[in-house]
Motif scaffolding. Sequence first.
Motif: not given
Length: 90
Positions: A1-12, A16-17
């Motif tokens: 699976m390719p890594t997305d650079p925004q993935m850690p931001e989405l996880d955070a 938080a939600a």
Amino acid sequence: MPTDPQMPELDALFAAARELSADDWGAPERFLRGHRARAAQARRRQAGWLSALLASAAVVAGLSVLRPASPDLPSSAAYEAYQGALGDGW
């Protein structure tokens, strides 16, 4: 699976939600306070219409009681009116 650079931001963001804040704990109270205020305002508005309707009915009833009575015609006058309009032996 390719890594997305925004993935850690989405996880955070999702983490938080999922965490409840002080605003989340007060939300039901704010909703119920607003709901009760709107319901009370609707009841006051409905009571205003009801009182206006009852006042109008009282005015109409008062005017119908206070108007002068029309003179009653004797039954012979009604008989004469029928005879005049339809002729004898109707």
